[in-house]
Design a protein around this motif. Structure first.
Motif, PDB file in Angstrom:
ATOM      1  N   ASN A 100       0.795  -1.235   0.000  1.00  0.00           N
ATOM      2  CA  ASN A 100       0.000   0.000   0.000  1.00  0.00           C
ATOM      3  C   ASN A 100       0.824   1.280   0.000  1.00  0.00           C
ATOM      4  O   ASN A 100       0.280   2.366   0.171  1.00  0.00           O
ATOM      5  CB  ASN A 100      -0.947   0.011   1.206  1.00  0.00           C
ATOM      6  N   ILE A 101       2.143   1.175  -0.197  1.00  0.00           N
ATOM      7  CA  ILE A 101       2.964   2.385  -0.116  1.00  0.00           C
ATOM      8  C   ILE A 101       2.640   3.383  -1.223  1.00  0.00           C
ATOM      9  O   ILE A 101       2.881   4.584  -1.089  1.00  0.00           O
ATOM     10  CB  ILE A 101       4.470   2.039  -0.123  1.00  0.00           C
ATOM     11  N   SER A 102       2.052   2.917  -2.315  1.00  0.00           N
ATOM     12  CA  SER A 102       1.670   3.836  -3.392  1.00  0.00           C
ATOM     13  C   SER A 102       0.662   4.873  -2.901  1.00  0.00           C
ATOM     14  O   SER A 102       0.575   5.980  -3.453  1.00  0.00           O
ATOM     15  CB  SER A 102       1.094   3.063  -4.580  1.00  0.00           C
ATOM     16  N   GLU A 103      -0.083   4.534  -1.840  1.00  0.00           N
ATOM     17  CA  GLU A 103      -1.056   5.477  -1.280  1.00  0.00           C
ATOM     18  C   GLU A 103      -0.374   6.703  -0.678  1.00  0.00           C
ATOM     19  O   GLU A 103      -0.985   7.769  -0.563  1.00  0.00           O
ATOM     20  CB  GLU A 103      -1.897   4.779  -0.207  1.00  0.00           C
ATOM     21  N   ALA A 104       0.894   6.547  -0.289  1.00  0.00           N
ATOM     22  CA  ALA A 104       1.619   7.666   0.327  1.00  0.00           C
ATOM     23  C   ALA A 104       1.902   8.778  -0.672  1.00  0.00           C
ATOM     24  O   ALA A 104       2.088   9.938  -0.281  1.00  0.00           O
ATOM     25  CB  ALA A 104       2.934   7.171   0.923  1.00  0.00           C
ATOM     26  N   SER A 105       1.925   8.447  -1.955  1.00  0.00           N
ATOM     27  CA  SER A 105       2.321   9.430  -2.968  1.00  0.00           C
ATOM     28  C   SER A 105       1.413  10.655  -3.000  1.00  0.00           C
ATOM     29  O   SER A 105       1.838  11.741  -3.394  1.00  0.00           O
ATOM     30  CB  SER A 105       2.368   8.772  -4.352  1.00  0.00           C
ATOM     31  N   LYS A 106       0.174  10.494  -2.568  1.00  0.00           N
ATOM     32  CA  LYS A 106      -0.751  11.634  -2.598  1.00  0.00           C
ATOM     33  C   LYS A 106      -0.730  12.454  -1.308  1.00  0.00           C
ATOM     34  O   LYS A 106      -1.395  13.490  -1.215  1.00  0.00           O
ATOM     35  CB  LYS A 106      -2.178  11.142  -2.863  1.00  0.00           C
ATOM     36  N   ASN A 107       0.056  12.001  -0.318  1.00  0.00           N
ATOM     37  CA  ASN A 107       0.070  12.677   0.980  1.00  0.00           C
ATOM     38  C   ASN A 107       1.251  13.623   1.178  1.00  0.00           C
ATOM     39  O   ASN A 107       1.330  14.298   2.203  1.00  0.00           O
ATOM     40  CB  ASN A 107       0.083  11.636   2.105  1.00  0.00           C
ATOM     41  N   TYR A 108       2.170  13.666   0.204  1.00  0.00           N
ATOM     42  CA  TYR A 108       3.378  14.479   0.352  1.00  0.00           C
ATOM     43  C   TYR A 108       3.668  15.240  -0.933  1.00  0.00           C
ATOM     44  O   TYR A 108       3.294  14.812  -2.027  1.00  0.00           O
ATOM     45  CB  TYR A 108       4.584  13.590   0.703  1.00  0.00           C
ATOM     46  N   ASP A 109       4.372  16.359  -0.785  1.00  0.00           N
ATOM     47  CA  ASP A 109       4.765  17.144  -1.956  1.00  0.00           C
ATOM     48  C   ASP A 109       5.960  16.525  -2.664  1.00  0.00           C
ATOM     49  O   ASP A 109       6.091  16.628  -3.885  1.00  0.00           O
ATOM     50  CB  ASP A 109       5.113  18.582  -1.536  1.00  0.00           C
ATOM     51  N   LEU A 110       6.847  15.912  -1.892  1.00  0.00           N
ATOM     52  CA  LEU A 110       8.023  15.271  -2.478  1.00  0.00           C
ATOM     53  C   LEU A 110       8.557  14.211  -1.521  1.00  0.00           C
ATOM     54  O   LEU A 110       8.180  14.164  -0.349  1.00  0.00           O
ATOM     55  CB  LEU A 110       9.104  16.308  -2.803  1.00  0.00           C
ATOM     56  N   PHE A 111       9.444  13.377  -2.055  1.00  0.00           N
ATOM     57  CA  PHE A 111       9.999  12.271  -1.272  1.00  0.00           C
ATOM     58  C   PHE A 111      11.518  12.262  -1.396  1.00  0.00           C
ATOM     59  O   PHE A 111      12.068  12.530  -2.469  1.00  0.00           O
ATOM     60  CB  PHE A 111       9.450  10.931  -1.766  1.00  0.00           C
ATOM     61  N   ILE A 112      12.166  11.922  -0.291  1.00  0.00           N
ATOM     62  CA  ILE A 112      13.621  11.789  -0.265  1.00  0.00           C
ATOM     63  C   ILE A 112      13.967  10.366   0.145  1.00  0.00           C
ATOM     64  O   ILE A 112      13.471   9.865   1.156  1.00  0.00           O
ATOM     65  CB  ILE A 112      14.261  12.776   0.729  1.00  0.00           C
ATOM     66  N   THR A 113      14.811   9.714  -0.638  1.00  0.00           N
ATOM     67  CA  THR A 113      15.349   8.422  -0.227  1.00  0.00           C
ATOM     68  C   THR A 113      16.747   8.642   0.326  1.00  0.00           C
ATOM     69  O   THR A 113      17.567   9.335  -0.259  1.00  0.00           O
ATOM     70  CB  THR A 113      15.374   7.409  -1.392  1.00  0.00           C
ATOM     71  N   GLY A 114      17.011   8.095   1.491  1.00  0.00           N
ATOM     72  CA  GLY A 114      18.294   8.287   2.155  1.00  0.00           C
ATOM     73  C   GLY A 114      18.077   8.835   3.557  1.00  0.00           C
ATOM     74  O   GLY A 114      16.951   9.119   3.943  1.00  0.00           O
ATOM     75  N   SER A 115      19.135   8.912   4.297  1.00  0.00           N
ATOM     76  CA  SER A 115      20.445   8.430   3.911  1.00  0.00           C
ATOM     77  C   SER A 115      20.520   6.926   4.177  1.00  0.00           C
ATOM     78  O   SER A 115      19.494   6.263   4.241  1.00  0.00           O
ATOM     79  CB  SER A 115      21.506   9.197   4.711  1.00  0.00           C
ATOM     80  N   ASP A 116      21.732   6.433   4.343  1.00  0.00           N
ATOM     81  CA  ASP A 116      22.022   5.028   4.589  1.00  0.00           C
ATOM     82  C   ASP A 116      22.111   4.272   3.265  1.00  0.00           C
ATOM     83  O   ASP A 116      21.985   4.854   2.190  1.00  0.00           O
ATOM     84  CB  ASP A 116      21.004   4.388   5.530  1.00  0.00           C
ATOM     85  N   GLN A 117      22.283   2.950   3.360  1.00  0.00           N
ATOM     86  CA  GLN A 117      22.558   2.139   2.171  1.00  0.00           C
ATOM     87  C   GLN A 117      21.271   1.747   1.438  1.00  0.00           C
ATOM     88  O   GLN A 117      21.030   0.579   1.141  1.00  0.00           O
ATOM     89  CB  GLN A 117      23.355   0.900   2.568  1.00  0.00           C
TER      90      GLN A 117
END
Length: 371
Positions: A100-117
């Motif tokens: 269900n993580i695709s549902e998160a896309s409508k709740n934020y203006d942008l997304f950051i992946t990181g930090s870490d591996q």
């Protein structure tokens, strides 16, 4: 204009560095924005840290002789200390899974992946959510993302991983080797990639102390902190102990109690806050950990570091190169011959490094390529 930012990282790992870098990035982004960590329950983290502590798994582990009751008790105590830190200090979203993580896309203006591996293919495997597959391309960003090793170069899903990374306009990565990996992957954006500092450097020493309420204690001890089994580091800790008369506090990132000498005080079930308090008050630090090294620099500690025998050393080598601290490396059982770290010089470099990284991050979120 304030943005609502979603961060995807390894915030549920029972690992000091993973949780502290997540805290630091969220704290920095929250100065002018609303930042939440996606409470993403990825299989790679859940299977490693949580599945073994389910009742059925624990009973099986004891029956098969893989774990003792006391060892499992330690793991449960560690789990509770990390969960307590997460609940108190991390601002997290509702739980998400790969379903269900695709549902998160409508709740934020942008997304950051990181930090870490988050781009370590051997770790995340086929979980492309760490490459922001669930996000619209124009809303994909990274900060201090790390490949960890070269596994992505031969991983079956490398083409799709490369395509996803290439949609990030300005990829911000953590290690110098990461730029070369992007080039070898033929990522279309590799020329715009920038190396930025780990999030733990985004907060000052005073900010760490204030935000976590760290109590300053006497520095009459050596803190030996390992993420891998040490080859020579324990010998160095013992030599420092004998030379200075200071006691040794021992901590392993994964709670391993194997072969701990009697002359060490065990700190095996502490959480991230207690870890920071112990590190901050130490006279010396001996470590095999990237974040052990990074936080020692951030907190102004005299430290020695040992590279890992498995060869994943780009993270530590990048720090040593940036701060000119190669002379702190442990290569045998003798204490490295070097003078005390000149933190006036190191802090000048750190100020430029962190200021540059902050400017690059904030500019990238506005779609501007900072020079």
């Amino acid at each position: 204009m304030e943005k609502k930012i979603g961060i995807i990282t390894f915030h549920r790992a029972h690992n000091f560095g993973a949780m502290l870098q997540a805290f630091a990035l969220q704290q920095f982004l929250s100065i002018n924005n609303e930042a939440e960590i996606l409470d993403y329950r990825s299989k790679c983290i859940e299977n490693y840290y949580y599945s073994p502590l389910r009742l059925k798994s624990m009973i099986k582990s004891v029956i098969l002789g893989r774990d003792s009751i006391s060892k499992l008790s330690l793991k449960i105590r560690r789990k509770k200390t990390f969960e307590k830190f997460q609940q108190k200090y991390l601002v997290c979203s509702q739980p998400y899974s790969s379903n269900n993580i695709s549902e998160a896309s409508k709740n934020y203006d942008l997304f950051i992946t990181g930090s870490d591996q988050v781009w370590n293919a051997s770790m995340v495997q086929d979980d492309l959510n760490y490459f922001l597959k669930f996000v619209n391309p124009e809303n994909r960003f990274s900060y201090a993302a790390s490949f960890g090793n070269n596994s992505i170069l031969t991983y079956p899903a490398k083409e799709e991983m490369t395509e996803l990374i290439s949609t990030i306009k300005i990829p911000l990565i953590r290690e110098n080797d990461g730029v070369e990996i992007l080039k070898k992957l033929n990522a279309t954006n590799y020329a715009r990639a920038k190396v930025v500092c780990d999030p733990v450097f985004l907060l000052t020493k005073c900010e760490w102390e204030e935000k976590l309420g760290l109590k300053k204690k006497s520095s009459d001890y050596i803190f030996a902190f390992f993420v891998n089994d040490p080859i020579h580091s324990l010998d160095i800790a013992k030599s420092l102990h004998e030379k200075t008369g200071l006691s040794v506090k021992y901590c392993h990132s994964y709670g391993t109690e194997k072969n701990i000498p009697d002359w060490c005080e065990k700190l095996m079930d502490i959480g991230p806050r207690k870890f920071m308090e112990t590190l901050n008050s130490a006279k010396y630090v001996v470590t095999t950990s990237f974040h052990g090294m990074a936080l020692s620099i951030r907190l102004g500690k005299q430290f020695y570091y040992e590279l890992n025998k498995n060869g994943t050393n780009s993270r530590l080598n990048t720090l040593a190169e940036i701060f000119d601290l190669h002379d702190r490396e442990i290569t045998d059982s003798n204490i490295p011959t070097c003078s005390e770290i000149d933190y006036q010089k190191v802090n000048e470099v750190l100020e430029k490094y962190s200021s540059y990284s902050k400017a690059v991050l904030l500019s990238s979120l506005e779609g501007i390529d900072y020079e």
